[in-house]
Design an enzyme around this catalytic site. Structure first.
Site, PDB file in Angstrom:
ATOM      1  N   ASP A 120      13.355   9.096  -9.101  1.00 26.39           N
ATOM      2  CA  ASP A 120      13.135   9.057  -7.722  1.00 26.39           C
ATOM      3  C   ASP A 120      13.677   7.688  -7.544  1.00 26.39           C
ATOM      4  OD1 ASP A 120      11.842   9.131  -5.343  1.00 26.39           O
ATOM      5  OD2 ASP A 120      10.133   8.156  -5.963  1.00 26.39           O
TER       6      ASP A 120
ATOM      7  N   ALA B 262      -0.135   4.640  -4.872  1.00 27.02           N
ATOM      8  CA  ALA B 262      -0.746   3.507  -5.638  1.00 27.02           C
ATOM      9  C   ALA B 262      -0.883   2.201  -4.497  1.00 27.02           C
ATOM     10  CB  ALA B 262       0.042   3.351  -6.854  1.00 27.02           C
TER      11      ALA B 262
ATOM     12  N   GLU C 114       1.016  -1.240   0.041  1.00 23.06           N
ATOM     13  CA  GLU C 114      -0.174  -0.139  -0.047  1.00 23.06           C
ATOM     14  C   GLU C 114       1.007   1.192  -0.214  1.00 23.06           C
ATOM     15  OE1 GLU C 114      -3.189   0.335   2.845  1.00 23.06           O
ATOM     16  OE2 GLU C 114      -3.297  -1.761   2.947  1.00 23.06           O
TER      17      GLU C 114
ATOM     18  N   LYS D 286      -0.567  -2.620 -10.671  1.00 24.31           N
ATOM     19  CA  LYS D 286      -0.379  -1.384 -10.077  1.00 24.31           C
ATOM     20  C   LYS D 286      -1.725  -0.595 -10.221  1.00 24.31           C
ATOM     21  CE  LYS D 286       2.700   2.632  -9.208  1.00 24.31           C
ATOM     22  NZ  LYS D 286       3.795   3.073  -9.389  1.00 24.31           N
TER      23      LYS D 286
END
Lengths: 459, 247
Positions: free
Chosen positions: A131, A21, A17, A38
């Site tokens: 990221d 998403a 979790e 996803k």
């Protein structure tokens, strides 16, 4: 939880979790690979960025190929159930190894080189990940790093919805590059900075810039340098500090120009040129920090920076065969690589020589006078390279011991993400007819560009 | 389905043929002629003949402002060079050409795809979609998921999401861009016959419908012949010169 069956996929348990998403394990046919679905969080009160970043991921993921990304399998649009189904990587994420930090330098370098390979591959596919953090780095059972989560990524051939919609930067604060905090999203060197922060973390068990809660805190790294890794962990060798601090340079121009070059240094610690970064044992003085704060070093956004950055900084490898005693050819090779590296300050040259080993090698390691053949060849390589006038930071020397010359050169090019191989063609001779041509085999099988240099004699 | 969109052919037979050939080689299922088949170029009749042949074979053709001006009487509301070309073009057309143009629609919508020559909010006013605000105006006026227009002679892509933010993008040649269902899109095809983005090669747009994606393509063609015909026809020299530089 989505309905149990979506477009033929059966939804099993929840795997994760996330803030933006949910991940579910799904199945479809027996012969499918392990898969996950996803699904973005689209409810009331959820971050609108979740929707846009999911759109970006739906645009980018189907375009990506290769071992360093999860294989894209299917996606659903926004009319019904938005989702992406992709290959579920069996190995564990880097974040699972965090409790093993601080790791030995060799282990940090091994992991770092694998991650840099993955980033280099992405950058060649026109993507800046933006990221890079331990939770987004997975390892296949075969050892390759896999980058997941393209929700914040930039693809230079597609509209950048995250940038256009929000303008303010998204990313993960401990790892975010300073220029990313200023809104620049198309510089592949931002990923190199983030990887530098990851390497710092696994080498020291500390984050280089802490965990700022706000963007304002991230901007501190524009002027405040991190505590040198060796001050935190004196066992860290100078070469690793050199590599990490180079990744963490504020100005992208002072970092590694490409992830391939970072991987190269991590694989050849003995060839890392040590600068004052390696020796640094304390942070910069308050005076210099203050000076930087008053005049922060930014980076200007550039169009199509991703591809241009990669092109500007190739790894060129040149193979020289001293046994030919052909000064003409050696000179021609030198001239060729000098031309190729001119006007590309980010490029570097790996000088190779293959020391043939035979199965019957009783005396192969040393010559008649007891000198190491390996060392002798290194001396010759350096001697060959001296007239190029290249700065030592751009040169490395490698004596490869192998039974097959062409295989050795090819293996080297593959393992080190070489962009361009240069080698000489032997003059016609009996051995060439009997053994086949090394340059011919290399040219046919190389994973990169190959230039075969020939000396035009007489005629 | 794969749809090739040809906009702003402008009487350039060499460019039109080159684009048609390439699109066929790429297994195109459908051809859309997005208006302005004539005007500027020296081959309006031959281009119309080819277009009418394509329409007989299933292509869809739309009206552009130059097509309209070519079958009207009286002065056109155009700049000097365009007006001179239109006056010349009128003399080249047969009654069959005029009847074909007179029958062309302004707009066609098919399964969420809307084709129009200019701004879709008022297609007969021939407004240019040159920036984000003009794109928003056009997109908000129709319910279409994807609008495809021409008229501007420079490729562009605009996206409009639920947050109301409009994104603009300069497409990269040959790189397919997925047009996701999460927002509406407006794609500006470049010009086949008179590109103005600095690249003299002919531009057209390829749209794949499953999944929906747009690819802008460029085709080199015999610019020298197209330019020479313009000069030989006595049309303004500027119309020939600009083909070499794509301005």
């Amino acid at each position: 939880m989505p309905a149990r069956g979506i477009d033929g996929f059966t939804v099993a348990e929840t795997l994760h979790e996330g803030g933006m998403a949910m991940l579910y394990r799904v199945t479809r046919h027996d012969d499918d690979p392990p898969m996950l679905m996803k699904v973005p969080r689209l409810g009331e009160g959820e971050d609108p960025a979740a929707i846009v970043s999911f759109e970006m991921e739906q645009m980018i993921m189907p375009r990506l190929t290769g071992v360093h990304v999860p294989r894209f399998i299917a996606m659903g649009g926004f009319e019904a159930h938005p989702y992406i189904v992709m290959e579920r990587i069996q190995g564990s994420p880097l974040s699972a190894l965090l409790r093993e930090a601080p790791m030995p330098a060799e282990e940090v370098a091994r992991l770092g080189a694998a991650i840099a390979d993955a980033l280099d591959d992405l950058h060649h596919q026109h993507v800046v990940h933006l990221d890079v953090k331990p939770a987004n780095i997975l390892f296949r059972e075969t050892g390759e790093a896999v980058m997941v989560d393209y929700g914040l990524a930039h693809h230079e051939q597609m509209p950048d919805l995250m940038h256009e919609e929000f303008r303010l930067p998204y990313g993960t604060t401990p790892y975010m590059a300073p220029e990313q905090a200023l809104g620049i999203r198309n510089d592949p060197r931002s990923d190199i900075f983030a990887l530098g922060a990851v390497l710092y973390q696994y080498a020291t068990a500390d984050l280089p810039f802490g965990e700022p809660q706000h963007l304002r805190g991230v901007k501190h790294r524009l002027w405040r340098d991190p505590v040198p890794p060796r001050r935190r962990r004196p066992a860290i060798p100078p070469w690793l500090q050199e590599v990490i601090l180079r990744c963490l340079e504020v100005k992208p121009d002072r970092r590694y120009p490409t992830a391939a070059q970072l991987a190269f240094d991590l694989r050849h610690p003995d060839q890392v040129v040590l600068t004052e970064r390696a020796a640094k044992m304390r942070r910069d003085s308050y005076l210099s920090v203050l000076r930087r704060r008053l005049r922060p070093e930014g980076a200007e956004p550039r169009a199509f920076a991703t591809a241009r950055q990669l092109r500007s900084a190739p790894i060129v490898a040149v193979a020289i065969d001293f046994a030919l005693h052909d000064e003409g050819l050696e000179g021609a090779l030198r001239e060729q690589v000098t031309r190729m590296l001119a006007n590309r300050p980010g490029s570097r040259l790996a000088c190779l020589n293959v020391l043939k080993t035979t199965l019957l090698a009783g005396d192969a390691k040393h010559d008649e006078q007891g000198r190491s053949r390996h060392v002798q060849r290194l001396v010759e390589l350096r001697h060959w390279a001296r007239p190029t006038g290249l700065d030592e930071t751009r040169l490395t020397f490698h004596v490869l011991e192998a039974a097959d010359v062409a295989d050795a050169i090819l293996d080297y090019a593959r393992a080190n993400r070489v962009n361009h191989l240069v080698l000489g063609a032997r003059a016609a001779s009996l051995s060439r007819r009997l053994l086949g041509s090394v340059s011919g085999k290399v040219a046919a099988e190389a994973p990169c560009n190959v230039t075969v240099v020939r000396v035009n004699r007489g005629g | 389905m794969r749809i090739a969109v040809f906009s702003d052919v402008h009487g350039n037979l060499e460019a039109f043929r080159a684009c048609l050939d390439q699109a066929r080689a790429r297994a195109v299922d459908r051809i859309v002629l997005l208006g302005d088949l004539v005007g500027y170029g020296a081959d309006p009749a031959a281009v119309l003949d080819l277009a009418m042949e394509e329409v007989r074979r299933g292509a869809v053709a739309l009206l552009g402002n130059h097509d309209e001006a070519a079958i009207l009487d009286g002065p056109s509301r155009m700049n000097d060079m365009a007006a001179a070309a239109i006056a010349w073009t009128r003399e080249q057309l047969t009654p069959a050409h005029r009847a074909f143009i007179a029958g062309l629609p302004l707009m066609i919508e098919d399964d969420g795809l809307l084709f129009v020559h200019a701004d879709a909010s008022a297609p007969s006013r021939w407004r240019y979609v040159t920036d984000a605000e003009a794109a928003r105006h056009s997109m908000e006026a129709t319910g279409a998921h994807t609008t495809v227009c021409g008229h501007v002679h420079k490729p562009a892509l605009y996206g409009l999401g639920d947050t109301g933010k409009l994104t603009g993008f300069s497409p990269v040649v040959g790189a397919p861009i997925p047009l996701g269902r999460g927002r509406s899109w407006l794609a500006v095809a470049g010009a086949v016959g008179q590109p103005r983005d600095g690249d003299p090669s002919a531009a057209y747009l390829m749209i794949d419908t499953t999944p929906l994606q747009a690819t802008w393509l460029r085709v080199p063609y015999d610019v020298a012949t197209a330019a020479r015909k313009i000069t030989d026809a006595g049309l303004p020299a500027g119309l020939a010169e600009r083909l070499f530089v794509g301005r």
